[in-house]
Design a protein around this motif. Structure first.
Motif, PDB file in Angstrom:
ATOM      1  N   GLY A  59      -4.019   7.958  11.283  1.00  0.00           N
ATOM      2  CA  GLY A  59      -3.884   6.790  10.415  1.00  0.00           C
ATOM      3  C   GLY A  59      -2.529   6.105  10.404  1.00  0.00           C
ATOM      4  O   GLY A  59      -2.410   4.970   9.957  1.00  0.00           O
ATOM      5  N   GLY A  60      -1.470   6.771  10.881  1.00  0.00           N
ATOM      6  CA  GLY A  60      -0.118   6.219  10.769  1.00  0.00           C
ATOM      7  C   GLY A  60       0.056   4.890  11.478  1.00  0.00           C
ATOM      8  O   GLY A  60       0.569   3.928  10.893  1.00  0.00           O
ATOM      9  N   GLY A  61      -0.353   4.810  12.751  1.00  0.00           N
ATOM     10  CA  GLY A  61      -0.200   3.583  13.531  1.00  0.00           C
ATOM     11  C   GLY A  61      -0.961   2.418  12.929  1.00  0.00           C
ATOM     12  O   GLY A  61      -0.369   1.400  12.558  1.00  0.00           O
ATOM     13  N   PRO A  62      -2.288   2.536  12.802  1.00  0.00           N
ATOM     14  CA  PRO A  62      -3.047   1.414  12.245  1.00  0.00           C
ATOM     15  C   PRO A  62      -2.685   1.131  10.793  1.00  0.00           C
ATOM     16  O   PRO A  62      -2.660  -0.016  10.371  1.00  0.00           O
ATOM     17  CB  PRO A  62      -4.503   1.871  12.369  1.00  0.00           C
ATOM     18  N   GLY A  63      -2.369   2.192  10.041  1.00  0.00           N
ATOM     19  CA  GLY A  63      -2.002   2.006   8.638  1.00  0.00           C
ATOM     20  C   GLY A  63      -0.725   1.199   8.504  1.00  0.00           C
ATOM     21  O   GLY A  63      -0.638   0.257   7.714  1.00  0.00           O
ATOM     22  N   GLY A  64       0.284   1.564   9.312  1.00  0.00           N
ATOM     23  CA  GLY A  64       1.560   0.853   9.262  1.00  0.00           C
ATOM     24  C   GLY A  64       1.414  -0.595   9.685  1.00  0.00           C
ATOM     25  O   GLY A  64       1.938  -1.511   9.038  1.00  0.00           O
ATOM     26  N   VAL A  65       0.673  -0.829  10.779  1.00  0.00           N
ATOM     27  CA  VAL A  65       0.463  -2.201  11.258  1.00  0.00           C
ATOM     28  C   VAL A  65      -0.277  -3.022  10.196  1.00  0.00           C
ATOM     29  O   VAL A  65       0.122  -4.149   9.871  1.00  0.00           O
ATOM     30  CB  VAL A  65      -0.316  -2.210  12.591  1.00  0.00           C
ATOM     31  N   ALA A  66      -1.353  -2.454   9.644  1.00  0.00           N
ATOM     32  CA  ALA A  66      -2.142  -3.177   8.627  1.00  0.00           C
ATOM     33  C   ALA A  66      -1.291  -3.489   7.396  1.00  0.00           C
ATOM     34  O   ALA A  66      -1.359  -4.588   6.842  1.00  0.00           O
ATOM     35  CB  ALA A  66      -3.371  -2.357   8.236  1.00  0.00           C
ATOM     36  N   PHE A  67      -0.469  -2.533   6.978  1.00  0.00           N
ATOM     37  CA  PHE A  67       0.416  -2.726   5.830  1.00  0.00           C
ATOM     38  C   PHE A  67       1.368  -3.896   6.092  1.00  0.00           C
ATOM     39  O   PHE A  67       1.519  -4.801   5.266  1.00  0.00           O
ATOM     40  CB  PHE A  67       1.203  -1.437   5.567  1.00  0.00           C
ATOM     41  N   GLY A  68       1.992  -3.900   7.266  1.00  0.00           N
ATOM     42  CA  GLY A  68       2.904  -4.987   7.629  1.00  0.00           C
ATOM     43  C   GLY A  68       2.201  -6.333   7.665  1.00  0.00           C
ATOM     44  O   GLY A  68       2.723  -7.344   7.177  1.00  0.00           O
ATOM     45  N   LEU A  69       0.990  -6.356   8.231  1.00  0.00           N
ATOM     46  CA  LEU A  69       0.227  -7.603   8.323  1.00  0.00           C
ATOM     47  C   LEU A  69      -0.149  -8.147   6.951  1.00  0.00           C
ATOM     48  O   LEU A  69      -0.083  -9.356   6.706  1.00  0.00           O
ATOM     49  CB  LEU A  69      -1.039  -7.383   9.162  1.00  0.00           C
ATOM     50  N   LYS A  70      -0.528  -7.255   6.048  1.00  0.00           N
ATOM     51  CA  LYS A  70      -0.887  -7.699   4.693  1.00  0.00           C
ATOM     52  C   LYS A  70       0.335  -8.259   3.962  1.00  0.00           C
ATOM     53  O   LYS A  70       0.224  -9.235   3.216  1.00  0.00           O
ATOM     54  CB  LYS A  70      -1.509  -6.548   3.890  1.00  0.00           C
ATOM     55  N   LEU A  71       1.513  -7.657   4.172  1.00  0.00           N
ATOM     56  CA  LEU A  71       2.736  -8.174   3.543  1.00  0.00           C
ATOM     57  C   LEU A  71       3.000  -9.613   3.978  1.00  0.00           C
ATOM     58  O   LEU A  71       3.456 -10.439   3.190  1.00  0.00           O
ATOM     59  CB  LEU A  71       3.948  -7.309   3.927  1.00  0.00           C
ATOM     60  N   ILE A  72       2.697  -9.916   5.238  1.00  0.00           N
ATOM     61  CA  ILE A  72       3.004 -11.245   5.780  1.00  0.00           C
ATOM     62  C   ILE A  72       1.888 -12.253   5.528  1.00  0.00           C
ATOM     63  O   ILE A  72       2.122 -13.357   5.037  1.00  0.00           O
ATOM     64  CB  ILE A  72       3.301 -11.145   7.289  1.00  0.00           C
ATOM     65  N   PHE A  73       0.652 -11.869   5.856  1.00  0.00           N
ATOM     66  CA  PHE A  73      -0.462 -12.832   5.809  1.00  0.00           C
ATOM     67  C   PHE A  73      -1.328 -12.707   4.552  1.00  0.00           C
ATOM     68  O   PHE A  73      -2.220 -13.532   4.339  1.00  0.00           O
ATOM     69  CB  PHE A  73      -1.330 -12.695   7.071  1.00  0.00           C
ATOM     70  N   GLN A  74      -1.089 -11.668   3.789  1.00  0.00           N
ATOM     71  CA  GLN A  74      -1.764 -11.453   2.500  1.00  0.00           C
ATOM     72  C   GLN A  74      -3.283 -11.570   2.635  1.00  0.00           C
ATOM     73  O   GLN A  74      -3.883 -10.881   3.447  1.00  0.00           O
ATOM     74  CB  GLN A  74      -1.151 -12.380   1.457  1.00  0.00           C
ATOM     75  N   ASP A  75      -3.918 -12.466   1.851  1.00  0.00           N
ATOM     76  CA  ASP A  75      -5.387 -12.511   1.846  1.00  0.00           C
ATOM     77  C   ASP A  75      -5.976 -13.249   3.049  1.00  0.00           C
ATOM     78  O   ASP A  75      -7.203 -13.304   3.196  1.00  0.00           O
ATOM     79  CB  ASP A  75      -5.894 -13.154   0.545  1.00  0.00           C
ATOM     80  N   SER A  76      -5.109 -13.778   3.920  1.00  0.00           N
ATOM     81  CA  SER A  76      -5.616 -14.482   5.114  1.00  0.00           C
ATOM     82  C   SER A  76      -5.879 -13.529   6.276  1.00  0.00           C
ATOM     83  O   SER A  76      -6.432 -13.936   7.292  1.00  0.00           O
ATOM     84  CB  SER A  76      -4.622 -15.563   5.555  1.00  0.00           C
ATOM     85  N   VAL A  77      -5.456 -12.250   6.136  1.00  0.00           N
ATOM     86  CA  VAL A  77      -5.723 -11.277   7.201  1.00  0.00           C
ATOM     87  C   VAL A  77      -6.690 -10.213   6.694  1.00  0.00           C
ATOM     88  O   VAL A  77      -6.630  -9.793   5.532  1.00  0.00           O
ATOM     89  CB  VAL A  77      -4.414 -10.630   7.729  1.00  0.00           C
ATOM     90  N   HIS A  78      -7.594  -9.815   7.567  1.00  0.00           N
ATOM     91  CA  HIS A  78      -8.632  -8.832   7.235  1.00  0.00           C
ATOM     92  C   HIS A  78      -8.534  -7.710   8.270  1.00  0.00           C
ATOM     93  O   HIS A  78      -8.782  -7.944   9.455  1.00  0.00           O
ATOM     94  CB  HIS A  78     -10.011  -9.491   7.271  1.00  0.00           C
TER      95      HIS A  78
END
Length: 446
Positions: free
Chosen positions: A279-298
């Motif tokens: 989970g570390g790789g995808p979790g970290g990437v997803a966390f970073g993406l949500k910080l930047i794109f918020q509700d526009s990224v799924h």
């Protein structure tokens, strides 16, 4: 804990997982970004700190890994447009797939050829920096290229690093640690490919092999670190540093999308599909993406049908208190980077309010997609890296996916969507191994 019968009576999806069926699960605990981010242990300040650290190390990286010099020592991968693969997916699955299809080519990341070059290398660099600063050998203002010297190599040789791995994380940790001068031991699970072990040994890394799976390799690595003075254990299951190294990818991705003139906003949603092991790789990437794109990224995770550990952890709510073996699932898959039986509790709990959903893919499907990607786009990936490629098909053609699109008012926006599949590894796979993978995929496609 409930019996398996109780779990399956309560949730039919768990029965499908036990029966090794491919599933799509939509996360009922997914929240709007502002609500979901509130109680999390990390924030955007932590990610920016990690980005700055990688920038400080860039002169050193450029010097010791010449393949990074064009990018001035920044370890980053390109984005590929994959229109031919999109057409092939539409043909293979009889589905119309609106939107733009892109591949994030972490298979081409320099140094260790997989997504693990992000978190793994970052954590080793952070540990090296901490040690050198403590000893007064380095300040943030120093030109970090000085790390490539006998003085620093001798200094780091007094310290050791240990990690447990199914393969790719071990490559990143091993290659980077050995380059700096650390003594390094990689504890490899039964799933780890021989070529990965051979490559590590050629770099002067000690490799210890186990007949058991990933959890055993991690347990033994942890034990070794506790028993030795000056030994640092890279804990793939619980490491905040690994997670933050991965999260920096999102800052870089934002710029890449801007350079490609790709808009991400409420009317132009971004869907990201991430192969998931512990989970570390995808979790970290997803966390970073949500910080930047918020509700526009799924963000969606993708796992092999034989190793759906994060999915089980999230569905049951038990996270690291449950393993696939508890449900009679064997954790044997050709997607070696994803062959993990027990998920990271830290990642599961951190990502739970931010993750849109998760799905599983059979090994046969991974091989079919592997040969199709090679034929249509001339891109060669290792099996685990194809897990993300099935994401748009699942989302757009399955009932649960259609419901997700409808519930989030995305129906009219799908034609403007960008689907980004994260290709997690492949460029370092030996030619004869890749040919074997390709032939297997072709035979399954007949």
């Amino acid at each position: 804990m409930k019996t398996i019968q109780e779990w399956t009576d309560e949730n039919s999806l768990i029965k499908d997982l036990i029966d090794l069926k491919e599933v799509l699960w939509i996360n009922p605990k997914y929240e709007p970004f502002q609500a979901g981010i509130k109680n999390l242990p990390l924030n955007d300040g932590n990610v920016k700190d990690a980005e700055e650290r990688l920038n400080r190390f860039a002169p050193y990286i450029a010097k010791v890994f010449p393949e990074t010099s064009k990018q001035n020592g920044i370890i980053e991968s390109p984005i590929a447009d994959i229109p031919h693969m999109k057409q092939k997916l539409e043909q293979m699955y009889g589905a119309s797939l609106p939107g733009n299809f892109l591949l994030k080519c972490d298979n081409a990341l320099p140094i260790s050829g997989s997504i693990k070059a992000r978190g793994g290398i970052y954590e080793v660099l952070k540990h090296a920096e901490d040690l050198a600063i403590q000893q007064g050998l380095l300040t943030h203002e120093t030109d970090y290229a000085v790390l490539d010297s006998e003085e620093f190599k001798n200094f780091f040789s007094e310290y050791s690093i240990a990690v447990g791995s199914t393969g790719n994380l071990g490559l990143s940790i091993g290659i980077m640690s050995a380059k700096l001068g650390f003594k390094v031991t990689v504890h490899m699970s039964a799933d780890a490919k021989k070529w990965k072990k051979d490559l590590l040994r050629s770099k002067g890394v000690t490799v210890i092999e186990y007949k058991e799976d990933y959890s055993k390799a991690v347990e033994e690595g942890r034990k070794q670190a506790l028993s030795l003075p000056n030994c640092y254990f890279v804990d793939d299951e619980n490491s905040h540093d690994l997670f933050l190294g991965y999260a920096v990818a999102a800052i870089r991705l934002k710029k890449q999308l801007e350079d490609l003139k790709i808009t991400v906003d409420e009317n132009h949603p971004l869907f990201v599909y991430l192969p998931c092991g512990v989970g570390g790789g995808p979790g970290g990437v997803a966390f970073g993406l949500k910080l930047i794109f918020q509700d526009s990224v799924h963000c969606f995770f993708a796992e092999p049908t034989h190793s759906p550990c994060m999915l089980l952890g999230l569905v049951t709510g038990l996270h690291d208190q449950v393993s696939v073996q508890d449900f009679g699932i064997d954790n044997i898959t050709s997607a070696d980077g994803l062959a993990v039986g027990r998920p990271s509790g830290f990642v599961g709990r951190t990502i739970e309010p931010l993750l849109s959903g998760s799905y599983s893919v059979s090994d046969d499907e991974l091989f079919r997609l592997l040969s199709t990607m090679a034929d249509s786009e001339n891109i060669y990936l290792e099996p685990s890296a194809l897990a993300g490629v099935l994401g748009p098909v699942k989302l757009i053609s399955e009932a649960e996916g259609k419901e997700y699109i409808q519930n989030h008012h995305l129906t009219d926006k799908m034609k403007n969507a960008t689907h980004l599949m994260w290709a997690t590894g492949g460029s370092m796979v030996p030619k004869e191994t890749m040919e074997e993978y390709y032939r297997k995929g072709k035979n399954l496609s007949l």
